[in-house]
Design a protein around this motif. Sequence first.
Motif, PDB file in Angstrom:
ATOM      1  N   VAL A 272     -19.468 -24.261 -75.493  1.00 41.69           N
ATOM      2  CA  VAL A 272     -19.152 -23.324 -74.401  1.00 41.69           C
ATOM      3  C   VAL A 272     -17.807 -22.647 -74.666  1.00 41.69           C
ATOM      4  CG1 VAL A 272     -18.709 -23.096 -71.929  1.00 41.69           C
ATOM      5  CG2 VAL A 272     -20.509 -24.641 -72.719  1.00 41.69           C
ATOM      6  N   TYR A 273     -16.832 -23.431 -75.118  1.00 39.93           N
ATOM      7  CA  TYR A 273     -15.508 -22.876 -75.435  1.00 39.93           C
ATOM      8  C   TYR A 273     -15.633 -21.805 -76.520  1.00 39.93           C
ATOM      9  CZ  TYR A 273     -10.545 -22.775 -76.701  1.00 39.93           C
ATOM     10  OH  TYR A 273      -9.256 -22.380 -76.954  1.00 39.93           O
ATOM     11  N   LYS A 274     -16.409 -22.081 -77.546  1.00 38.53           N
ATOM     12  CA  LYS A 274     -16.594 -21.117 -78.635  1.00 38.53           C
ATOM     13  C   LYS A 274     -17.277 -19.847 -78.118  1.00 38.53           C
ATOM     14  CE  LYS A 274     -18.585 -20.574 -83.247  1.00 38.53           C
ATOM     15  NZ  LYS A 274     -19.413 -21.204 -84.318  1.00 38.53           N
ATOM     16  N   PHE A 275     -18.227 -20.021 -77.216  1.00 40.81           N
ATOM     17  CA  PHE A 275     -18.939 -18.891 -76.587  1.00 40.81           C
ATOM     18  C   PHE A 275     -17.945 -17.941 -75.917  1.00 40.81           C
ATOM     19  CE2 PHE A 275     -21.218 -17.433 -72.644  1.00 40.81           C
ATOM     20  CZ  PHE A 275     -22.203 -16.667 -73.252  1.00 40.81           C
ATOM     21  N   TRP A 276     -16.994 -18.503 -75.170  1.00 38.35           N
ATOM     22  CA  TRP A 276     -15.977 -17.689 -74.516  1.00 38.35           C
ATOM     23  C   TRP A 276     -14.989 -17.113 -75.531  1.00 38.35           C
ATOM     24  CZ3 TRP A 276     -14.925 -22.114 -70.495  1.00 38.35           C
ATOM     25  CH2 TRP A 276     -15.946 -22.107 -69.539  1.00 38.35           C
ATOM     26  N   GLU A 277     -14.589 -17.936 -76.484  1.00 42.22           N
ATOM     27  CA  GLU A 277     -13.583 -17.512 -77.463  1.00 42.22           C
ATOM     28  C   GLU A 277     -14.055 -16.311 -78.276  1.00 42.22           C
ATOM     29  OE1 GLU A 277     -10.603 -19.648 -80.632  1.00 42.22           O
ATOM     30  OE2 GLU A 277     -12.705 -20.294 -80.610  1.00 42.22           O
ATOM     31  N   GLU A 278     -15.293 -16.324 -78.712  1.00 39.51           N
ATOM     32  CA  GLU A 278     -15.832 -15.205 -79.492  1.00 39.51           C
ATOM     33  C   GLU A 278     -15.711 -13.895 -78.717  1.00 39.51           C
ATOM     34  OE1 GLU A 278     -19.807 -16.375 -80.302  1.00 39.51           O
ATOM     35  OE2 GLU A 278     -19.288 -17.620 -82.045  1.00 39.51           O
ATOM     36  N   ARG A 279     -16.011 -13.934 -77.416  1.00 35.34           N
ATOM     37  CA  ARG A 279     -15.955 -12.702 -76.627  1.00 35.34           C
ATOM     38  C   ARG A 279     -14.519 -12.241 -76.413  1.00 35.34           C
ATOM     39  NH1 ARG A 279     -19.701 -10.697 -73.908  1.00 35.34           N
ATOM     40  NH2 ARG A 279     -20.512 -10.652 -76.031  1.00 35.34           N
ATOM     41  N   VAL A 280     -13.624 -13.164 -76.092  1.00 33.37           N
ATOM     42  CA  VAL A 280     -12.231 -12.768 -75.845  1.00 33.37           C
ATOM     43  C   VAL A 280     -11.619 -12.166 -77.100  1.00 33.37           C
ATOM     44  CG1 VAL A 280      -9.934 -13.559 -75.171  1.00 33.37           C
ATOM     45  CG2 VAL A 280     -11.937 -14.461 -74.002  1.00 33.37           C
ATOM     46  N   LYS A 281     -11.903 -12.733 -78.243  1.00 32.38           N
ATOM     47  CA  LYS A 281     -11.410 -12.174 -79.509  1.00 32.38           C
ATOM     48  C   LYS A 281     -11.942 -10.759 -79.704  1.00 32.38           C
ATOM     49  CE  LYS A 281     -11.651 -14.753 -83.219  1.00 32.38           C
ATOM     50  NZ  LYS A 281     -12.194 -15.714 -84.215  1.00 32.38           N
ATOM     51  N   GLU A 282     -13.206 -10.570 -79.364  1.00 28.00           N
ATOM     52  CA  GLU A 282     -13.869  -9.283 -79.573  1.00 28.00           C
ATOM     53  C   GLU A 282     -13.294  -8.188 -78.686  1.00 28.00           C
ATOM     54  OE1 GLU A 282     -18.352  -7.365 -78.855  1.00 28.00           O
ATOM     55  OE2 GLU A 282     -17.973  -9.499 -78.543  1.00 28.00           O
ATOM     56  N   VAL A 283     -12.942  -8.524 -77.435  1.00 25.60           N
ATOM     57  CA  VAL A 283     -12.556  -7.491 -76.464  1.00 25.60           C
ATOM     58  C   VAL A 283     -11.070  -7.549 -76.122  1.00 25.60           C
ATOM     59  CG1 VAL A 283     -14.877  -7.491 -75.488  1.00 25.60           C
ATOM     60  CG2 VAL A 283     -13.099  -8.916 -74.428  1.00 25.60           C
ATOM     61  N   ALA A 284     -10.286  -8.251 -76.924  1.00 23.42           N
ATOM     62  CA  ALA A 284      -8.873  -8.471 -76.594  1.00 23.42           C
ATOM     63  C   ALA A 284      -8.101  -7.180 -76.367  1.00 23.42           C
ATOM     64  CB  ALA A 284      -8.203  -9.301 -77.683  1.00 23.42           C
ATOM     65  N   GLU A 285      -8.481  -6.121 -77.068  1.00 21.13           N
ATOM     66  CA  GLU A 285      -7.774  -4.851 -76.926  1.00 21.13           C
ATOM     67  C   GLU A 285      -8.385  -3.965 -75.845  1.00 21.13           C
ATOM     68  OE1 GLU A 285      -4.982  -4.335 -78.626  1.00 21.13           O
ATOM     69  OE2 GLU A 285      -5.313  -6.338 -79.468  1.00 21.13           O
ATOM     70  N   GLN A 286      -9.459  -4.429 -75.219  1.00 26.56           N
ATOM     71  CA  GLN A 286     -10.176  -3.658 -74.197  1.00 26.56           C
ATOM     72  C   GLN A 286      -9.552  -3.902 -72.818  1.00 26.56           C
ATOM     73  OE1 GLN A 286     -13.630  -2.588 -75.318  1.00 26.56           O
ATOM     74  NE2 GLN A 286     -13.991  -1.351 -73.519  1.00 26.56           N
ATOM     75  N   GLU A 287      -9.760  -2.966 -71.900  1.00 20.38           N
ATOM     76  CA  GLU A 287      -9.326  -3.184 -70.518  1.00 20.38           C
ATOM     77  C   GLU A 287     -10.385  -4.041 -69.826  1.00 20.38           C
ATOM     78  OE1 GLU A 287      -8.744   1.020 -69.572  1.00 20.38           O
ATOM     79  OE2 GLU A 287      -6.635   0.576 -69.207  1.00 20.38           O
ATOM     80  N   ILE A 288     -10.029  -5.303 -69.591  1.00 24.62           N
ATOM     81  CA  ILE A 288     -10.958  -6.268 -69.018  1.00 24.62           C
ATOM     82  C   ILE A 288     -10.325  -6.886 -67.773  1.00 24.62           C
ATOM     83  CG2 ILE A 288     -12.241  -8.415 -69.377  1.00 24.62           C
ATOM     84  CD1 ILE A 288     -13.272  -6.286 -71.195  1.00 24.62           C
ATOM     85  N   LEU A 289     -11.113  -7.008 -66.734  1.00 23.67           N
ATOM     86  CA  LEU A 289     -10.721  -7.757 -65.550  1.00 23.67           C
ATOM     87  C   LEU A 289     -11.457  -9.100 -65.661  1.00 23.67           C
ATOM     88  CD1 LEU A 289      -9.337  -7.959 -62.808  1.00 23.67           C
ATOM     89  CD2 LEU A 289     -11.242  -6.713 -61.805  1.00 23.67           C
ATOM     90  N   TYR A 290     -10.762 -10.106 -66.163  1.00 25.20           N
ATOM     91  CA  TYR A 290     -11.405 -11.367 -66.516  1.00 25.20           C
ATOM     92  C   TYR A 290     -11.722 -12.215 -65.282  1.00 25.20           C
ATOM     93  CZ  TYR A 290     -10.230 -10.601 -71.443  1.00 25.20           C
ATOM     94  OH  TYR A 290     -10.135 -10.095 -72.716  1.00 25.20           O
TER      95      TYR A 290
END
Length: 775
Positions: A272-290
């Motif tokens: 589950v942690y890896k599932f979240w980590e992959e996405r955060v790495k991918e969109v880190a430069e994007q405007e995201i409301l987490y």
Amino acid sequence: MKKQVLSVFFLFVSQICWAQFKLFSGTPVTITCDISEKQVVNTALDLFSRDCQTVFSAPLQRSKKGNIIIGTAGKSSLLERYIDDVAVLKGKKQAFLLKVLPDNRLLIVGSDKHGTAYGIMELSRLIGVSPWEWWADVTPKKRNSFELPLGYEMLQFPSVEYRGVFINDEDWGLMPWSGNTYEPTTVKGEIGPRTNARVFELLLRLRANTYWPAMHECTQPFFLTKGNREVAAKYGIYIGGSHCEPMACSTAGEWPKRGKGDYNYVSNKEAVYKFWEERVKEVAEQEILYTIGMRGIHDGQMQGAKTAEEQKTVLERVLKDQRALLRKYANKDIEAVPQVFIPYKEVLYAYNAGLKVPEDVTLMWCDDNYGYIRHFPDKVEQERKGGNGVYYHVSYWGRPHDYLWLGTFSPALLYQQMKLAYDRGIQKIWILNVGDIKPAEYQIELFMDMAWDMEQVKKGGITAHLDNFLRREFGDKIGSHLVPIMLEHYRLAYIRKPEFMGNTRVEEKSPVYKVVKDLPWSEMEINQRLIAYSNLSDMVDAIGRTIPTNRENAYFELVKYPVQAATQMNRKLLSAQLARHGKAEWAQSDAAYDSITVLTQQYNALEDGKWKGLMDFQPRKLPVFMRVAKTIAVDSMLVERLATYKWNAMEYTFGEPIPCEGLGYEGKAAAIRKGTALSFEFEDWQSDSIEVDIRLLPNHPIEDEKLRFALSVDEVEKIISYATQGRSEEWKMNVLRNQAIRKVTFPIRKNGKHLLSIKALDEGVVLDQIRLYSN
């Protein structure tokens, strides 16, 4: 001497008359704008260019000496000579200034990139382009010219920082329309960048900045669809997620594709942690409301923890790990990363059990899916650094019954609840569940206008806002005639939504709830409602014959279809109820069903099939939407019990209520402040007892989980509570009929004058109607 004075005077007047900003048909609109402006600013310029071509048949051109100067404060070198002018923007987020300069040029300045983009879109509004020019086919009118006087100045900035929509329950509308009509694709369930660009354009025009993408299992997840990320950046949109979509992951659609094992942070933490980590790495430069925290896949309970205490323990670990990911990939300054925690369903129990949510995280509260907010922040929650938000519905799939079709949600209720939310400190994030966008256009605009400038909407109230909307889209004369029609349309649907007219329910085990049956209405009540709808339909037809050609489709989408489809839905079900009792012909019900079918076919054929597949009058194929089966009633039709006295709240004798404009069965509901009372005087009672029927707004407590009032007749007083818990049977009845009802009997002396009083013991008491009956 007199001639010289006159000459100077006329020269002065002439200068005043000619000192103004002007645009002309056929003449290029020239702008001066730094090429280093952010992407969303250039996107807004592209939209404005399209608008200029439509309105003035003129292109938009860049020039070193343009008649419009555009820039972002602190970013554009073009603004150095206008430091004094832009000082008003200091300290404000997403703000913009429009000002006509002494040299007849227009200055458009934003406090940041979003503010600059909104300022450009404001000029589009001023030249006559509706935010709904594409989504509701409100074709802009051609103009010979447009002008603003010397000294014109407009400063605007948002009341709520993050404002946006949630596309939800898209199975029967937006998703099939996107994949089959607007953006054909071979990928099952895909809502692609071309469609999302249109959604984001609407948000930009409405001065909104946040989007929760569609997330049902039938839909290809937003971030797994090529081009969606890029188009969100282009329009300056923050991408977020609902109560079960943490860390920018559409869990329902993505876990089966990207995850491994169970979505369980107790037994399968690493995956589950890896599932979240992959996405955060991918969109880190994007405007995201987490969205942070965790629930189960889709709208289910968290796995691996049963009790509230167990869930609290797991969530504490989840929050710590998620914020560590955000620090690592998004921003070391974790407080600079916008985050939201949504205490919803079982997560609320964990929160109430003492779960500590970091101070910089926004707490987001929810309504009960039918427009009544379940929790308002207390004093401690109001003072949180992260502030508070709200997730609100004008479209819903679920118990006790869906309302996904006609967009009849009461604007008066939306206004009352969101104003209360704002006044109670919910000012950081507002998200509206809009279903498929259409046909909830007006509710969306009202919500976004309140989020953008609450004080401006409060100045005029709901009727004035609706009046402005209709006049803008259809002109002053037609718009003014439509206001009472649409108010009555919303009032009738407030009493009972078209989707609820079959007296059925969804997701109930008993088969009795699947069968269309009588509503608890008398023949007189039914006929009065049928007449009211028939009158609305006739007026809509009459006005429709006067609509200009370029607004005919807009009229069908915004007025004719919702009003006449609601009319036919009522005819279908109420004529069937009468027919079951031998008081009408079944042919009337069948004809109404056929009319709904034809109206929907017309909708999907508009603009050469532009909306084909978007409008489905039978979402989920529920019994209420089908042709009514011909049966014979076993029980007699309800005989209406006539009240000796009947009042709406605003027909009080004594008291100081808070009027709730347009709210209630007859639009005359009123809130009663805690500790104060409304009193109603009556006389010459003829029996020894009296039955008081009190009807209130079925809302939830504002403070301390209590919602009580003291009801008295003369000297006798009784304390009454009407707060509901969860999805109780009483709550279901309340939201289906939009009233909480209490019936109380009192002894009473005969003759003379009497006084009935209702005193609010808690904040939140909203009285709709009172009826008195003899026993």
